[in-house]
Design a protein around this motif. Sequence first.
Motif, PDB file in Angstrom:
ATOM      1  N   ALA A   1      40.611   7.089  -8.136  1.00 37.86           N
ATOM      2  CA  ALA A   1      40.213   5.592  -8.470  1.00 37.86           C
ATOM      3  C   ALA A   1      38.862   5.104  -7.855  1.00 37.86           C
ATOM      4  CB  ALA A   1      41.539   4.822  -7.862  1.00 37.86           C
ATOM      5  N   VAL A   2      38.827   5.723  -6.583  1.00 37.31           N
ATOM      6  CA  VAL A   2      37.501   5.275  -6.012  1.00 37.31           C
ATOM      7  C   VAL A   2      36.266   5.618  -6.991  1.00 37.31           C
ATOM      8  CG1 VAL A   2      36.105   5.896  -3.885  1.00 37.31           C
ATOM      9  CG2 VAL A   2      38.476   5.312  -3.730  1.00 37.31           C
ATOM     10  N   VAL A   3      36.404   6.920  -7.489  1.00 42.97           N
ATOM     11  CA  VAL A   3      35.144   7.394  -8.119  1.00 42.97           C
ATOM     12  C   VAL A   3      35.152   6.659  -9.611  1.00 42.97           C
ATOM     13  CG1 VAL A   3      34.428   9.540  -9.517  1.00 42.97           C
ATOM     14  CG2 VAL A   3      35.513   9.806  -7.048  1.00 42.97           C
ATOM     15  N   ALA A   4      36.422   6.511  -9.989  1.00 44.14           N
ATOM     16  CA  ALA A   4      36.105   5.559 -11.289  1.00 44.14           C
ATOM     17  C   ALA A   4      35.581   4.332 -11.268  1.00 44.14           C
ATOM     18  CB  ALA A   4      37.754   5.583 -12.023  1.00 44.14           C
ATOM     19  N   TRP A   5      35.991   3.556 -10.110  1.00 42.95           N
ATOM     20  CA  TRP A   5      35.282   2.191  -9.976  1.00 42.95           C
ATOM     21  C   TRP A   5      33.979   2.418  -9.485  1.00 42.95           C
ATOM     22  CZ3 TRP A   5      37.384  -1.902 -12.288  1.00 42.95           C
ATOM     23  CH2 TRP A   5      38.633  -1.872 -12.265  1.00 42.95           C
ATOM     24  N   ALA A   6      33.588   3.251  -8.598  1.00 40.94           N
ATOM     25  CA  ALA A   6      32.179   3.615  -8.305  1.00 40.94           C
ATOM     26  C   ALA A   6      31.296   3.798  -9.716  1.00 40.94           C
ATOM     27  CB  ALA A   6      32.000   4.875  -7.335  1.00 40.94           C
ATOM     28  N   VAL A   7      31.629   4.506 -10.507  1.00 39.42           N
ATOM     29  CA  VAL A   7      31.151   4.912 -11.722  1.00 39.42           C
ATOM     30  C   VAL A   7      30.900   3.588 -12.445  1.00 39.42           C
ATOM     31  CG1 VAL A   7      31.339   5.946 -13.956  1.00 39.42           C
ATOM     32  CG2 VAL A   7      31.882   7.300 -11.958  1.00 39.42           C
ATOM     33  N   GLY A   8      31.924   2.821 -12.590  1.00 36.45           N
ATOM     34  CA  GLY A   8      31.844   1.537 -13.159  1.00 36.45           C
ATOM     35  C   GLY A   8      30.843   0.608 -12.782  1.00 36.45           C
ATOM     36  N   PHE A   9      30.664   0.663 -11.376  1.00 37.11           N
ATOM     37  CA  PHE A   9      29.901  -0.397 -10.527  1.00 37.11           C
ATOM     38  C   PHE A   9      28.416   0.216 -10.502  1.00 37.11           C
ATOM     39  CE2 PHE A   9      33.869  -2.346  -8.563  1.00 37.11           C
ATOM     40  CZ  PHE A   9      34.032  -3.445  -9.550  1.00 37.11           C
ATOM     41  N   THR A  10      27.960   1.318 -10.845  1.00 35.14           N
ATOM     42  CA  THR A  10      26.816   1.760 -11.026  1.00 35.14           C
ATOM     43  C   THR A  10      25.899   1.257 -12.321  1.00 35.14           C
ATOM     44  OG1 THR A  10      27.654   3.838 -11.903  1.00 35.14           O
ATOM     45  CG2 THR A  10      27.200   3.823  -9.662  1.00 35.14           C
ATOM     46  N   GLY A  11      26.982   1.021 -13.232  1.00 28.31           N
ATOM     47  CA  GLY A  11      26.373   0.309 -14.524  1.00 28.31           C
ATOM     48  C   GLY A  11      25.264  -0.647 -14.520  1.00 28.31           C
ATOM     49  N   GLN A  12      25.201  -1.594 -13.365  1.00 23.59           N
ATOM     50  CA  GLN A  12      24.366  -2.465 -13.333  1.00 23.59           C
ATOM     51  C   GLN A  12      22.962  -2.017 -12.921  1.00 23.59           C
ATOM     52  OE1 GLN A  12      24.404  -5.426 -14.405  1.00 23.59           O
ATOM     53  NE2 GLN A  12      26.742  -5.880 -14.841  1.00 23.59           N
ATOM     54  N   PHE A  13      23.219  -0.798 -11.866  1.00 26.76           N
ATOM     55  CA  PHE A  13      22.007  -0.275 -11.436  1.00 26.76           C
ATOM     56  C   PHE A  13      21.257   0.893 -12.426  1.00 26.76           C
ATOM     57  CE2 PHE A  13      24.755  -1.229  -7.815  1.00 26.76           C
ATOM     58  CZ  PHE A  13      23.712  -1.392  -6.812  1.00 26.76           C
ATOM     59  N   SER A  14      21.955   1.125 -13.432  1.00 23.77           N
ATOM     60  CA  SER A  14      21.468   1.882 -14.339  1.00 23.77           C
ATOM     61  C   SER A  14      20.588   1.116 -15.410  1.00 23.77           C
ATOM     62  CB  SER A  14      22.477   2.647 -15.290  1.00 23.77           C
ATOM     63  OG  SER A  14      23.295   1.571 -16.046  1.00 23.77           O
ATOM     64  N   LEU A  15      20.964  -0.231 -15.350  1.00 22.42           N
ATOM     65  CA  LEU A  15      20.181  -1.202 -16.411  1.00 22.42           C
ATOM     66  C   LEU A  15      18.691  -1.228 -15.762  1.00 22.42           C
ATOM     67  CD1 LEU A  15      22.270  -4.173 -16.900  1.00 22.42           C
ATOM     68  CD2 LEU A  15      21.152  -2.595 -18.766  1.00 22.42           C
ATOM     69  N   GLN A  16      18.527  -1.263 -14.345  1.00 26.36           N
ATOM     70  CA  GLN A  16      17.236  -1.139 -13.659  1.00 26.36           C
ATOM     71  C   GLN A  16      16.429   0.082 -13.484  1.00 26.36           C
ATOM     72  OE1 GLN A  16      16.191  -4.255 -12.766  1.00 26.36           O
ATOM     73  NE2 GLN A  16      14.466  -3.803 -11.469  1.00 26.36           N
ATOM     74  N   TYR A  17      17.417   1.025 -13.062  1.00 27.80           N
ATOM     75  CA  TYR A  17      16.822   2.069 -12.587  1.00 27.80           C
ATOM     76  C   TYR A  17      16.756   3.572 -13.383  1.00 27.80           C
ATOM     77  CZ  TYR A  17      16.239  -0.612  -8.377  1.00 27.80           C
ATOM     78  OH  TYR A  17      16.290  -1.341  -7.295  1.00 27.80           O
TER      79      TYR A  17
END
Lengths: 129, 163
Positions: B35-51
């Motif tokens: 669950a921790v990994v799944a949410w971490a993956v989900g919340f990296t989405g915004q960073f992927s837009l920038q970086y």
Amino acid sequence: MTAEAKPDPLIHPITRLSICGLLAAGADWVEFAALRDAAGISDSVLSKQSRVLEEAHYVEVRKGAVGRKPRTWFRLTPAGRQAVEGHLAWLAQLEQAVAAGAQDASAARPAPAAADQPRPLRPPLLGST
Amino acid sequence: MRDVTRDPAALERLRVQRSRLADRLRPPWWYVAGAVVAWAVGFTGQFSLQYLPRVDYWAAGAAQLVLFCLLQWGLARSSGLKVGPRPRRVLRDGLFYYRPGRPALIAMLIVSLAVGETEFLLIRHGRIAAAAAAAVAGVVIQATLQLAWLRGVRQALRDGEAV
């Protein structure tokens, strides 16, 4: 529970009541081992009783396998769910009636000397309500 | 075969059996970690837009969905119980047909949107450390809410109300 409270002779025996009551608890599908362990019955009893319930279209059975290990899953059909809910509602009424009867018996007991022979409490038999 | 009218404790026994069934749904360590990994993956989405401009923003969401499906499949396999919203029922009756743990599920949706928006705004204003902190806080809150949802399902199983 909104189902009409009425007894169902098919799920009246304790083992079948356990199986149906567990399946009606809310899980979509319940695996054979989980049902057997929760109900505290043997493999053969579960197989036999689940077949009876399946033939009555109360229970749906799905067989599969994980590798070489066979797995059997059960779930209640809509007809089975309705019957179980009705039967459980009837049982709850029965439980209340027995509890009220016990209270009446203790209140009506006049003196300690007369308490040698307590009033027998007989729950209504199936179909008498 | 024994008859319940001769055994007034039948309903009490059923309550104990339901409790035993619900206890099987206690999450194993890998479910919490997943669950921790799944949410971490989900919340990296915004960073992927920038970086990570080559990584599709929606890929993070898709990966998260796949992880959630794997977690639910694993939990069903280990516990012997299939619970939670089922895909066919969701299509027929909507996402919120499943009542157990509903407050936690709604809170998860709200937190997910709030954290996503906060991250987006913070990254846009160049406050990367704050955005990362928001993402970490989001992961912790979401994993906690996911466990709370599972606790709600277990309680509903005990009460026989998880229809």
